[in-house]
Motif scaffolding. Sequence first.
Motif, mmCIF file in Angstrom:
data_model
loop_
_atom_site.group_PDB
_atom_site.id
_atom_site.type_symbol
_atom_site.label_atom_id
_atom_site.label_comp_id
_atom_site.label_asym_id
_atom_site.label_seq_id
_atom_site.Cartn_x
_atom_site.Cartn_y
_atom_site.Cartn_z
ATOM 1 N N ASP A 133 -0.417 51.425 -9.204
ATOM 2 C CA ASP A 133 0.462 51.615 -8.054
ATOM 3 C C ASP A 133 1.929 51.674 -8.488
ATOM 4 N N PRO A 134 2.763 52.430 -7.764
ATOM 5 C CA PRO A 134 4.189 52.466 -8.068
ATOM 6 C C PRO A 134 4.839 51.094 -7.896
ATOM 7 N N MET A 135 5.835 50.814 -8.714
ATOM 8 C CA MET A 135 6.586 49.574 -8.612
ATOM 9 C C MET A 135 8.056 49.910 -8.361
ATOM 10 N N THR A 136 8.650 49.266 -7.373
ATOM 11 C CA THR A 136 10.047 49.518 -7.042
ATOM 12 C C THR A 136 10.970 48.913 -8.098
ATOM 13 N N ALA A 137 12.209 49.375 -8.093
ATOM 14 C CA ALA A 137 13.205 48.825 -9.010
ATOM 15 C C ALA A 137 13.428 47.341 -8.742
ATOM 16 N N GLN A 138 13.431 46.954 -7.479
ATOM 17 C CA GLN A 138 13.619 45.548 -7.146
ATOM 18 C C GLN A 138 12.504 44.691 -7.703
ATOM 19 N N ARG A 139 11.249 45.180 -7.570
ATOM 20 C CA ARG A 139 10.124 44.430 -8.109
ATOM 21 C C ARG A 139 10.201 44.376 -9.633
ATOM 22 N N ALA A 140 10.633 45.469 -10.258
ATOM 23 C CA ALA A 140 10.789 45.488 -11.714
ATOM 24 C C ALA A 140 11.813 44.452 -12.157
ATOM 25 N N TYR A 141 12.854 44.266 -11.345
ATOM 26 C CA TYR A 141 13.849 43.239 -11.630
ATOM 27 C C TYR A 141 13.244 41.844 -11.481
ATOM 28 N N GLU A 142 12.453 41.659 -10.433
ATOM 29 C CA GLU A 142 11.869 40.341 -10.163
ATOM 30 C C GLU A 142 10.930 39.880 -11.269
ATOM 31 N N ILE A 143 10.225 40.808 -11.900
ATOM 32 C CA ILE A 143 9.261 40.415 -12.939
ATOM 33 C C ILE A 143 9.824 40.558 -14.355
ATOM 34 N N GLY A 144 11.113 40.937 -14.458
ATOM 35 C CA GLY A 144 11.766 40.927 -15.758
ATOM 36 C C GLY A 144 11.729 42.221 -16.541
ATOM 37 N N LEU A 145 11.283 43.322 -15.923
ATOM 38 C CA LEU A 145 11.253 44.597 -16.638
ATOM 39 C C LEU A 145 12.647 45.188 -16.773
ATOM 40 N N VAL A 146 13.509 44.973 -15.777
ATOM 41 C CA VAL A 146 14.887 45.458 -15.843
ATOM 42 C C VAL A 146 15.855 44.308 -15.605
ATOM 43 N N ASN A 147 17.079 44.492 -16.099
ATOM 44 C CA ASN A 147 18.108 43.463 -15.976
ATOM 45 C C ASN A 147 18.861 43.533 -14.656
ATOM 46 N N ARG A 148 19.116 44.771 -14.197
ATOM 47 C CA ARG A 148 19.944 44.945 -13.015
ATOM 48 C C ARG A 148 19.428 46.112 -12.175
ATOM 49 N N VAL A 149 19.635 46.009 -10.861
ATOM 50 C CA VAL A 149 19.379 47.107 -9.938
ATOM 51 C C VAL A 149 20.708 47.510 -9.326
ATOM 52 N N VAL A 150 21.032 48.803 -9.382
ATOM 53 C CA VAL A 150 22.342 49.283 -8.949
ATOM 54 C C VAL A 150 22.173 50.438 -7.966
ATOM 55 N N PRO A 151 23.220 50.764 -7.196
ATOM 56 C CA PRO A 151 23.122 51.886 -6.251
ATOM 57 C C PRO A 151 22.828 53.219 -6.948
ATOM 58 N N LYS A 152 22.313 54.152 -6.186
ATOM 59 C CA LYS A 152 21.980 55.471 -6.718
ATOM 60 C C LYS A 152 23.188 56.114 -7.383
ATOM 61 N N GLY A 153 22.950 56.692 -8.552
ATOM 62 C CA GLY A 153 24.000 57.379 -9.292
ATOM 63 C C GLY A 153 24.814 56.500 -10.215
ATOM 64 N N GLN A 154 24.517 55.198 -10.281
ATOM 65 C CA GLN A 154 25.354 54.293 -11.067
ATOM 66 C C GLN A 154 24.663 53.697 -12.290
ATOM 67 N N ALA A 155 23.408 54.059 -12.549
ATOM 68 C CA ALA A 155 22.691 53.435 -13.668
ATOM 69 C C ALA A 155 23.385 53.680 -15.000
ATOM 70 N N MET A 156 23.761 54.909 -15.260
ATOM 71 C CA MET A 156 24.393 55.204 -16.548
ATOM 72 C C MET A 156 25.756 54.539 -16.649
ATOM 73 N N THR A 157 26.529 54.558 -15.576
ATOM 74 C CA THR A 157 27.849 53.921 -15.598
ATOM 75 C C THR A 157 27.737 52.433 -15.914
ATOM 76 N N VAL A 158 26.838 51.749 -15.231
ATOM 77 C CA VAL A 158 26.672 50.310 -15.444
ATOM 78 C C VAL A 158 26.102 50.032 -16.833
ATOM 79 N N ALA A 159 25.159 50.862 -17.283
ATOM 80 C CA ALA A 159 24.597 50.671 -18.624
ATOM 81 C C ALA A 159 25.657 50.849 -19.695
ATOM 82 N N LEU A 160 26.541 51.832 -19.518
ATOM 83 C CA LEU A 160 27.615 52.048 -20.493
ATOM 84 C C LEU A 160 28.631 50.912 -20.462
ATOM 85 N N GLU A 161 28.887 50.362 -19.276
ATOM 86 C CA GLU A 161 29.790 49.202 -19.183
ATOM 87 C C GLU A 161 29.197 48.008 -19.923
ATOM 88 N N LEU A 162 27.910 47.784 -19.738
ATOM 89 C CA LEU A 162 27.224 46.708 -20.448
ATOM 90 C C LEU A 162 27.251 46.953 -21.950
#
Length: 245
Positions: free
Chosen positions: A151-180
Amino acid sequence: MSDITYESVGGIARITINRPEARNSINNAVVQGLHQAWLRFAQSDDRVAVLGAAGDQAFSAGADLKDLPRDVWTAMPNLSVPCNKPIIGAVNGFAVGAGATMIMLADMAVAEEQAQFIYPEAKIGAFAGIMAGFPPRMQYKAGLEWLMTGDPMTAQRAYEIGLVNRVVPKGQAMTVALELAAKIANNAPLVVQAMKSIAAGTLPVSPTAQHYPQRVMLDRIASSEDIKEGVASFKEKRPPKFTGR
């Protein structure tokens, strides 16, 4: 244009899957390009890598069914190319199959709120085994449910189980990743690399993760000049002259 692009700015390697017209699906050119990108990053002066994808629909739709990739494991971060420098994934849409595996194997990840993670192998009867090494990188029970149901897993759920560090608004993933990445790149590189090396050394290694890197060594032997020389010298009843190539 290249299916994989590599830009180096300020100690950050920005590696991009560049097939937006095919939802960044993974074909043989992508596999080869990513492998070369990981080699380049490991040998470069860049301190952090950010892996992203072109367009706004998908990080990767998984394997390209029109050009099924071979040796997909060689495209995976932290698997075929040893590297103590941090790798950050930037997820801008669907991450399917091997695309989801790349994010699992990355050291950190940022996902946009509309992103979804899909691992459909149990539904289609295909499995290379790499994703089964997930337990050190996300919660065991939640991760197993995700894999076994398909089944598909949402970004929020991926954050809750530790697959991702942060969930950000649409269009901002690369910007936030580059800032990090910039924050990390400004820190002492030897310390950062030691932190990753020691931390990674505490993680259990799955049988698949052990198997694939050994294949590099064994495949190199199987295709070497030395094996040809060994066979020829045996047939010609003479001492072999090995060159290590």
